[in-house]
Write a protein that holds these residues in place. Structure first.
Motif, mmCIF file in Angstrom:
data_model
loop_
_atom_site.group_PDB
_atom_site.id
_atom_site.type_symbol
_atom_site.label_atom_id
_atom_site.label_comp_id
_atom_site.label_asym_id
_atom_site.label_seq_id
_atom_site.Cartn_x
_atom_site.Cartn_y
_atom_site.Cartn_z
ATOM 1 N N UNK A 78 0.730 -1.213 0.042
ATOM 2 C CA UNK A 78 -0.010 0.054 0.065
ATOM 3 C C UNK A 78 0.612 1.338 -0.041
ATOM 4 N N UNK A 79 2.126 1.231 0.675
ATOM 5 C CA UNK A 79 2.762 2.244 0.725
ATOM 6 C C UNK A 79 3.484 2.723 -0.608
ATOM 7 N N UNK A 80 3.951 1.582 -1.136
ATOM 8 C CA UNK A 80 4.357 1.911 -2.724
ATOM 9 C C UNK A 80 3.477 2.541 -3.573
ATOM 10 N N UNK A 81 2.310 1.864 -3.545
ATOM 11 C CA UNK A 81 0.949 2.628 -4.243
ATOM 12 C C UNK A 81 0.741 3.966 -3.940
ATOM 13 N N UNK A 82 0.550 4.223 -2.605
ATOM 14 C CA UNK A 82 0.277 5.618 -2.221
ATOM 15 C C UNK A 82 1.276 6.637 -2.438
ATOM 16 N N UNK A 89 4.233 6.235 -4.667
ATOM 17 C CA UNK A 89 4.756 6.299 -5.797
ATOM 18 C C UNK A 89 3.928 5.976 -6.938
ATOM 19 N N UNK A 90 2.774 5.423 -6.739
ATOM 20 C CA UNK A 90 1.744 5.118 -7.511
ATOM 21 C C UNK A 90 1.797 3.847 -8.321
ATOM 22 N N UNK A 91 2.777 2.978 -7.885
ATOM 23 C CA UNK A 91 2.759 1.717 -8.627
ATOM 24 C C UNK A 91 3.866 0.733 -8.029
ATOM 25 N N UNK A 92 3.963 -0.455 -8.224
ATOM 26 C CA UNK A 92 4.958 -1.314 -7.802
ATOM 27 C C UNK A 92 5.489 -2.520 -8.776
ATOM 28 N N UNK A 93 6.747 -2.457 -9.100
ATOM 29 C CA UNK A 93 7.308 -3.185 -10.118
ATOM 30 C C UNK A 93 8.234 -4.389 -9.665
ATOM 31 N N UNK A 94 8.785 -4.216 -8.466
ATOM 32 C CA UNK A 94 10.162 -4.904 -7.924
ATOM 33 C C UNK A 94 9.845 -5.312 -6.270
ATOM 34 N N UNK A 95 9.887 -6.611 -5.918
ATOM 35 C CA UNK A 95 9.833 -6.928 -4.574
ATOM 36 C C UNK A 95 11.128 -7.699 -4.334
ATOM 37 N N UNK A 135 -2.901 -7.126 -11.210
ATOM 38 C CA UNK A 135 -3.849 -5.876 -11.344
ATOM 39 C C UNK A 135 -3.368 -4.804 -12.215
ATOM 40 N N UNK A 136 -2.075 -4.554 -11.817
ATOM 41 C CA UNK A 136 -1.610 -3.349 -12.334
ATOM 42 C C UNK A 136 -1.502 -3.812 -13.921
ATOM 43 N N UNK A 137 -1.107 -5.068 -14.253
ATOM 44 C CA UNK A 137 -1.020 -5.616 -15.491
ATOM 45 C C UNK A 137 0.186 -4.891 -16.584
ATOM 46 N N UNK A 138 1.491 -4.878 -15.790
ATOM 47 C CA UNK A 138 2.583 -4.407 -16.606
ATOM 48 C C UNK A 138 3.739 -5.415 -16.104
ATOM 49 N N UNK A 139 3.400 -6.564 -15.502
ATOM 50 C CA UNK A 139 4.489 -7.509 -15.035
ATOM 51 C C UNK A 139 5.170 -7.173 -13.641
#
Length: 307
Positions: free
Chosen positions: A74-78, A80-86, A130-134
């Protein structure tokens, strides 16, 4: 910078290897969610990134519970608006031999390493789909999970389990364009700093000098920074075709670990009775597989007196 516009979460990134991963991801352009259980440690890690011109935000929480996984994502999305890497790096040690290991020793290590990896990846993968960008899932393993190690029943179980989950996730997440890999680091840590075998390497690192070639080349043992490049590579678009792998790195050495495969196969019509096994097992199976890691003797010039 290859990760411009990307957003990464690195668990257990207040210090040590996790901090090196977070700093390298930021250096490559990613905005990073830093995680630690200590507020001051997390703040210092964030400052080390922002002072160098990067973007970072801290989440102070213990890894393991689903609530922490949700808070990180949630913090990543709130923020920076997205998440790409964990990158799942958080861990603890409770080392002791089997007959002295308590339920709490076992459960604590399993909860942070194994359950914490599961809860964080489940939440991140759900949102990435859900983001749909890999996306990129990078889980930190250990040679102990590959080979076993005296006094580390809990840690070996957790790290072996992580590799098994990663292979499964590589299959399940492929259609969503999400890769999953395990990094097996061999690097200087607070634990190795206490072992006389590594004294010369630790001394060199503390002086800001290169570690002796014996450590870097022969043992594949180096600094945290030596591992971070692989994490950043696996997080990048360049590694889009790398998934389901266990990759070792340390010092000057890069390794691809094999998946478990049979090394001997024998057939007997009617099956294998106790009597048949007693008579033929050794001949049919051949040399047994080794366990644990073995280290060569230190060269004379690297020997240090012990107290």
């Amino acid at each position: 910078m290859s990760l411009n516009g990307k957003v990464a979460i690195v668990t257990g990134s207040g210090r040590g290897l996790g901090l090196a991963y977070a700093q390298e991801l930021a250096r490559q352009g990613a905005s990073v969610i830093v995680n630690d259980v200590d507020e001051a440690t997390a703040a210092a890690a964030v400052a080390s990134i922002t002072d160098a011109g990067g973007n970072a935000t801290a989440v102070v929480a213990p890894v393991g519970p689903t609530e922490t996984a949700k808070k990180l994502v949630d913090t990543a999305f709130e923020t920076y608006g997205r998440l790409d890497i964990l990158v799942t790096n958080a861990g603890v040690l409770r080392d002791t031999v089997l007959w002295k290991m308590s339920d709490d020793d076992f459960d604590t290590v399993i909860d942070v390493h194994l359950r914490g990896t599961f809860t964080c990846v489940r939440e991140a993968a759900t949102r990435m789909r859900e983001q749909g960008e890999g996306g990129r899932i990078i889980c930190i393993g250990s040679p102990t999970g590959q080979r076993g190690n005296f006094g580390q029943t809990n840690y070996a179980a957790a790290k072996a389990g992580i590799v098994g989950m990663v292979r499964t996730w590589a299959l399940e997440l492929k259609r969503a364009g999400i890769t999953a890999n395990t990094v097996i680091p061999v690097a200087s840590t607070a634990m190795t700093a206490t072992l006389p075998y590594f004294a010369a390497a630790v001394e060199a690192e503390q002086k800001g000098e290169p570690m002796p070639a014996f450590y870097r080349h022969d043992l594949g043992f180096g600094t945290a920074a030596d591992v971070a490049g692989l994490v950043a590579y696996l997080a990048s678009d360049a590694a889009a075709d790398v998934s389901g792998q266990a990759i070792g790195i340390g010092g000057d050495r890069l390794q691809l670990w094999s998946h478990p495969e049979p090394v001997a196969t024998a057939y007997r019509e009617g099956g294998w009775t106790y009597e048949a096994l007693r008579e033929s097992f050794a001949a049919e199976v051949g040399e047994l597989q080794s366990v644990g890691e073995s280290f060569p003797p230190l060269p004379d010039e690297l020997q240090r007196p012990t107290a």
